[in-house]
Design an enzyme around this catalytic site. Structure first.
Site, PDB file in Angstrom:
ATOM      1  N   GLU A  93       0.801  -1.220   0.000  1.00  0.00           N
ATOM      2  CA  GLU A  93       0.000   0.000   0.000  1.00  0.00           C
ATOM      3  C   GLU A  93       0.837   1.277   0.000  1.00  0.00           C
ATOM      4  OE1 GLU A  93      -0.578  -2.619   1.933  1.00  0.00           O
ATOM      5  OE2 GLU A  93      -2.684  -3.218   1.738  1.00  0.00           O
ATOM      6  N   PHE A 112     -11.240  -7.136  14.342  1.00  0.00           N
ATOM      7  CA  PHE A 112     -10.181  -7.619  13.463  1.00  0.00           C
ATOM      8  C   PHE A 112      -9.915  -6.582  12.367  1.00  0.00           C
ATOM      9  CE2 PHE A 112      -8.975 -10.091   9.598  1.00  0.00           C
ATOM     10  CZ  PHE A 112      -7.691 -10.425  10.038  1.00  0.00           C
ATOM     11  N   GLN A 113      -8.669  -6.249  12.170  1.00  0.00           N
ATOM     12  CA  GLN A 113      -8.216  -5.270  11.170  1.00  0.00           C
ATOM     13  C   GLN A 113      -8.868  -3.901  11.352  1.00  0.00           C
ATOM     14  OE1 GLN A 113      -8.379  -7.276   7.310  1.00  0.00           O
ATOM     15  NE2 GLN A 113      -6.287  -7.964   7.677  1.00  0.00           N
ATOM     16  N   LYS A 173     -17.623  -0.775   6.236  1.00  0.00           N
ATOM     17  CA  LYS A 173     -18.153  -1.758   5.277  1.00  0.00           C
ATOM     18  C   LYS A 173     -19.680  -1.624   5.102  1.00  0.00           C
ATOM     19  CE  LYS A 173     -17.897  -6.613   4.035  1.00  0.00           C
ATOM     20  NZ  LYS A 173     -17.291  -7.909   4.298  1.00  0.00           N
ATOM     21  N   MET A 187      24.624   8.035   1.401  1.00  0.00           N
ATOM     22  CA  MET A 187      24.564   9.338   2.064  1.00  0.00           C
ATOM     23  C   MET A 187      24.919   9.211   3.547  1.00  0.00           C
ATOM     24  SD  MET A 187      24.301  12.435   1.417  1.00  0.00           S
ATOM     25  CE  MET A 187      23.303  13.147   0.121  1.00  0.00           C
TER      26      MET A 187
HETATM   27  C1  LIG Z   1      12.634   5.383   4.799  1.00  0.00           C
HETATM   28  C2  LIG Z   1      13.970   5.996   5.106  1.00  0.00           C
HETATM   29  N1  LIG Z   1      14.782   5.405   6.018  1.00  0.00           N
HETATM   30  C3  LIG Z   1      15.986   5.947   6.305  1.00  0.00           C
HETATM   31  C4  LIG Z   1      16.391   7.101   5.692  1.00  0.00           C
HETATM   32  C5  LIG Z   1      17.744   7.737   6.034  1.00  0.00           C
HETATM   33  N2  LIG Z   1      18.618   7.761   4.841  1.00  0.00           N
HETATM   34  C6  LIG Z   1      18.773   8.830   4.052  1.00  0.00           C
HETATM   35  S1  LIG Z   1      19.752   8.562   2.739  1.00  0.00           S
HETATM   36  C7  LIG Z   1      20.031   6.987   3.219  1.00  0.00           C
HETATM   37  C8  LIG Z   1      20.910   6.085   2.390  1.00  0.00           C
HETATM   38  C9  LIG Z   1      20.321   5.757   1.071  1.00  0.00           C
HETATM   39  O1  LIG Z   1      21.089   4.764   0.472  1.00  0.00           O
HETATM   40  P1  LIG Z   1      20.898   4.383  -1.040  1.00  0.00           P
HETATM   41  O2  LIG Z   1      19.492   4.249  -1.376  1.00  0.00           O
HETATM   42  O3  LIG Z   1      21.746   3.205  -1.334  1.00  0.00           O
HETATM   43  O4  LIG Z   1      21.406   5.670  -1.803  1.00  0.00           O
HETATM   44  P2  LIG Z   1      22.852   6.329  -1.902  1.00  0.00           P
HETATM   45  O5  LIG Z   1      22.923   7.350  -0.815  1.00  0.00           O
HETATM   46  O6  LIG Z   1      23.869   5.246  -1.749  1.00  0.00           O
HETATM   47  O7  LIG Z   1      22.869   6.953  -3.246  1.00  0.00           O
HETATM   48  C10 LIG Z   1      19.355   6.696   4.404  1.00  0.00           C
HETATM   49  C11 LIG Z   1      19.419   5.402   5.126  1.00  0.00           C
HETATM   50  C12 LIG Z   1      15.499   7.685   4.774  1.00  0.00           C
HETATM   51  N3  LIG Z   1      15.785   8.819   4.153  1.00  0.00           N
HETATM   52  N4  LIG Z   1      14.320   7.105   4.480  1.00  0.00           N
END
Ligand SMILES: Cc1ncc(C[n+]2csc(CCOP(=O)(O)OP(=O)(O)O)c2C)c(N)n1
Length: 593
Positions: free
Chosen positions: A53, A115-116, A165, A488
Site C-alpha cells: 500500500e 479484526f483489522q 463496510k 549518504m
Molecule cells: C525510509 C527511510 N529510512 C531511512 C532514511 C535515512 N537515509 C537517508 S539517505 C540513506 C541512504 C540511502 O542509500 P541508497 O538508497 O543506497 O542511496 P545512496 O545514498 O547510496 O545513493 C538513508 C538510510 C530515509 N531517508 N528514508
C-alpha cells in the site's frame, strides 16, 4: 442535477467518475469486498493492483505530480490503511493532491478492537489536509466531492476518507450536483488573488535592487504550467539571476543562462553565494526549508525578502520577510508582470552588470566539476549518460528518484527544461518513493520515457513493485547507482563521524539482474564506464520494465555541501575543503540525514 438511489460502493464509483478520475492505485481486503465487486462490474475506472500500500500512495503521487490532477488511492482497513502513512506524510510535506479511500470495519464494530480495525482518522490527523469517517451513506457523495475539492485547492495535499463496510453496502442517495455545491458552500476558500498593495511594494523593492535574486520553489510547479511560463517570462524580462529549490527544478529552464543551478545543501556554489549576498530575495512558492536556509541567523543577512505563498502558515514561519504576499503563484505573477509593465520598470543596468560579474566569478569555480575515470563508473558520469542518451530517444522524459546521494547527483546533473518532469521526495525524504512513483508516472504517460534513479539501499524498500510493472507492462527504466552502501549515511560518517561506518555498508546484495529476470523483467548490468552507453541504450530500447545495476564508485561523495547548521558562505566544494574544515562534526549535531 440528477438524484439516484444506489449502494455506497456504487456511489463511490459514480462520484469518482464525476470527478474525472480515470485510475486508482490500490489493494483489496475484507471490508472492501463490496466496493471491489462494484469495480468489477463497471468500465471506465482503472485500478492498478500494487503489491504494497505504501507503493499505491507513491504511485498516486507520481500520477498527480506529473499530470497536475488529484491522485486516488484505495486500500483496506487496519494494515492496509496504516501502510499508507509514510506516503501520506510525503504528500503532505510536498503538497501533492491525493484522495486516499480506506475501508473501515462495520460501524457497529468501531471501537471494539475488531479484526483489522485501526483508528486511521486518528492516526492520519497530522498527515492529511483533512480526513473523514463516513457515518451515513447519504453523506458519501458530498464527502467525496469535498475531498477532491480540498485536495486540489489552496496548498494541495492528501485527504483521507474512511468508509465502514456497512456504508458500502447500504443504499443511499447520490446527487451529482454535490460536485458543484461543495465548491460554492465550502468554508475553505484559499486566497488566490493577492493584495495589490503588497504586489506594488514588491515591484518597488525589485526595481530598486542592486543584487536581486529569484528563489523559486515547488509552489510554482504546483500552480501549473501557466505559472511556470509566467515565472520564466518575469525572470527573462527583468534579467535577474534565478535559482530553484530541489522541488522547484523545471519551473525555469535548466539550460537557460540566467539559471544558477539548484541552491541549498548540495546546490551550486554560485546559487548559494548569490543567496547569501543578494540584496533583494524574491521567493516565489518556496518555504525557506532548513536544507535551503542553512543556519537561520546567518541566512542571507543583508537582503530584503519578498515571499509569495498560497499557504499563510508558511509566511514568517522560518524566516521573517519584508513583503509577504499570500496568493496563488500564477495569479501573483500575472499581477506583478502587469505592474512591472505599467510602471515600465527596470533594474539599474550598471548594478545588474556588476552583480552578474560577481556571479560569473563564483561560476568559474565550476562547483559541479568532478574527476572522471575510465576504470570505475563515477555516479555523476552515469547520470550524464542517462540524461544525454534519453535525449536521443526524442521521448518526453520523466525522472523520479529515491533518497540519498544518487538523488542529489540526479538533481545536480540531470537537466530540466520543463516542469513536472522531476519527481523526488523533498520534504519527508523517504527512501522507497522513486520506484513506485515512476509506476504512477508511466500509468499517466504510457508513451513517455520514465526513468527511476535509485540507490541500492532505497531500491530494496519497494522492489516488489517490479511485479506490478510487469502485470501492467509499464516499461519503467530503473537505474540503480549501486555503491554497495547507504551512501549518504556513509558520506556523513566519513565526514563527521571519524570514518566509523556503523551499519551503512551493504556487503550482501541480491543479484539485481537475476531479481529482474525472476519477475520476467529485463535485467542489465554495467561495471565499467565503457559498458555504460550500450547498456543504457538497450534499456531505453526495451518494451519491458528494466532494472539496470550500475556499479559505481563507492568512495564518491556529493559536493558542494553546506553541512547542516552552517551558513551558505561556509559551503564545502570538495574533499579538500571538508578535511580542512574545523567545524567538522559539531556543525551537523542534532540533524539527521
Ligand atoms: C525510509 C527511510 N529510512 C531511512 C532514511 C535515512 N537515509 C537517508 S539517505 C540513506 C541512504 C540511502 O542509500 P541508497 O538508497 O543506497 O542511496 P545512496 O545514498 O547510496 O545513493 C538513508 C538510510 C530515509 N531517508 N528514508
Amino acid at each position: 442535477m440528477s438524484t439516484k438511489e444506489m449502494t455506497g460502493s456504487e456511489i463511490i464509483i459514480e462520484a469518482l467518475k464525476d470527478q474525472g478520475v480515470d485510475v486508482m492505485f490500490g489493494l483489496p481486503g475484507g471490508v472492501l469486498l463490496p466496493l471491489y465487486d462494484a469495480l468489477f462490474k463497471q468500465n471506465g475506472l482503472r485500478h492498478i493492483l500494487v503489491k504494497h500500500e505504501q507503493a499505491a500512495v507513491h504511485a498516486a503521487e507520481g500520477y498527480a505530480r506529473s499530470t497536475g490532477k488529484v491522485g486516488t488511492v484505495l486500500v483496506t482497513s487496519g494494515p492496509g490503511a496504516t501502510n499508507t502513512v509514510t506516503g501520506l506524510v510525503d504528500a503532505m510535506m510536498d503538497s501533492v493532491p491525493l484522495v486516499c479511500l480506506t475501508g473501515q470495519v462495520p460501524s457497529s464494530l468501531i471501537g471494539n478492537d475488531a479484526f483489522q480495525e485501526a483508528d486511521i482518522t486518528g492516526i492520519t490527523r497530522a498527515c492529511t489536509k483533512h480526513n473523514y469517517l463516513v457515518k451515513d451513506v447519504n453523506d458519501l457523495g458530498r464527502v467525496l466531492h469535498e475531498a477532491y475539492y480540498l485536495a486540489r485547492s489552496g496548498r494541495p495535499g492528501p485527504v483521507l476518507v474512511d468508509i465502514p463496510k456497512d456504508i458500502l453496502q447500504a443504499t443511499g442517495t447520490y446527487r451529482s450536483g454535490d460536485k458543484t455545491t461543495v465548491v460554492e458552500h465550502k468554508s475553505y476558500k484559499p486566497q488566490v488573488k493577492a493584495d495589490m498593495t503588497a504586489i506594488k511594494e514588491a515591484v518597488a523593492l525589485i526595481k530598486g535592487a542592486k543584487k536581486p535574486l529569484f528563489y523559486g520553489g515547488g509552489g510554482i510547479v504546483n500552480s501549473g504550467d501557466a505559472a511556470c511560463t509566467l515565472f520564466s517570462q518575469f525572470v527573462k524580462m527583468t534579467g535577474i539571476p534565478c535559482t530553484l529549490t530541489l522541488m522547484g527544478l523545471g519551473a525555469f529552464p535548466g539550460s537557460d543562462d540566467q539559471f544558477l543551478g539548484m541552491m541549498g545543501m548540495h546546490g551550486t556554489y554560485e546559487a548559494n553565494l548569490a543567496m547569501h549576498d543578494c540584496d533583494v530575495m524574491i521567493n516565489i512558492g518556496a518555504r525557506f526549508d532548513d536544507r535551503v536556509t542553512g543556519r537561520l541567523d546567518a541566512f542571507s543577512p543583508d537582503s530584503k525578502k519578498i515571499h509569495v505563498d498560497i499557504d499563510p502558515s508558511s509566511i514568517n514561519k522560518n524566516i521573517i520577510v519584508d513583503v509577504p504576499i499570500i496568493g496563488d503563484v500564477g495569479h501573483v505573477l500575472e499581477d506583478m508582470i502587469k505592474v512591472w509593465k505599467a510602471e515600465q520598470a527596470q533594474i539599474d543596468a550598471d548594478a545588474l552588470t556588476s552583480w552578474w560579474k560577481e556571479i560569473a566569478d563564483w561560476r568559474s569555480k565550476e562547483s559541479l566539476k568532478y574527476t572522471n575515470s575510465n576504470k570505475i563508473i563515477k555516479p555523476q558520469y552515469a547520470l550524464e549518460r542517462i540524461r544525454d542518451l534519453a535525449l536521443e530517444t526524442k521521448k518526453d522524459t520523466y525522472y523520479t528518484t529515491e533518497v540519498g546521494q544518487h538523488q542529489m547527483w540526479a538533481a545536480q546533473y540531470l537537466n530540466f527544461d520543463k516542469p513536472k518532469r522531476w519527481l523526488t521526495s523533498g520534504g519527508l525524504g523517504t527512501m522507497g518513493y522513486g520506484f513506485p512513483s515512476a509506476m504512477g508516472v508511466q500509468t499517466a504517460h504510457p508513451d513517455a520515457l520514465v526513468v527511476a534513479i535509485a540507490g541500492d539501499g532505497s531500491f530494496q524498500m519497494n522492489l516488489q513493485e517490479i511485479a506490478t510493472l510487469m502485470a501492467y507492462r509499464l516499461p519503467v527504466k530503473c537505474f540503480i547507482l549501486n555503491n554497495h552502501c547507504l551512501g549518504m549515511v556513509r558520506q556523513w560518517q566519513e565526514m563527521f563521524h571519524g570514518e566509523r561506518y556503523s551499519e551503512s555498508l551493504l556487503d550482501v546484495q541480491p543479484d539485481f539482474v537475476k531479481l529482474a529476470e525472476a519477475y520476467g523483467a529485463l535485467g542489465l548490468r554495467a561495471t565499467l564506464p565503457g559498458e555504460l552507453d550500450d547498456v543504457i541504450r538497450q534499456a531505453y530500447a526495451s518494451d519491458l520494465p528494466t532494472i539496470v545495476d550500475v556499479r559505481t564508485d563507492a568512495s564518491e561523495n556529493v559536493f558542494p555541501m553546506i553541512p547542516s547548521g552552517a551558513a551558505h558562505n561556509e559551503i564545502l566544494l570538495g574533499p579538500e575543503d571538508s578535511e580542512s574544515s574545523e567545524n567538522g562534526g559539531s556543525l551537523e549535531s542534532g540533524v539527521l540525514v
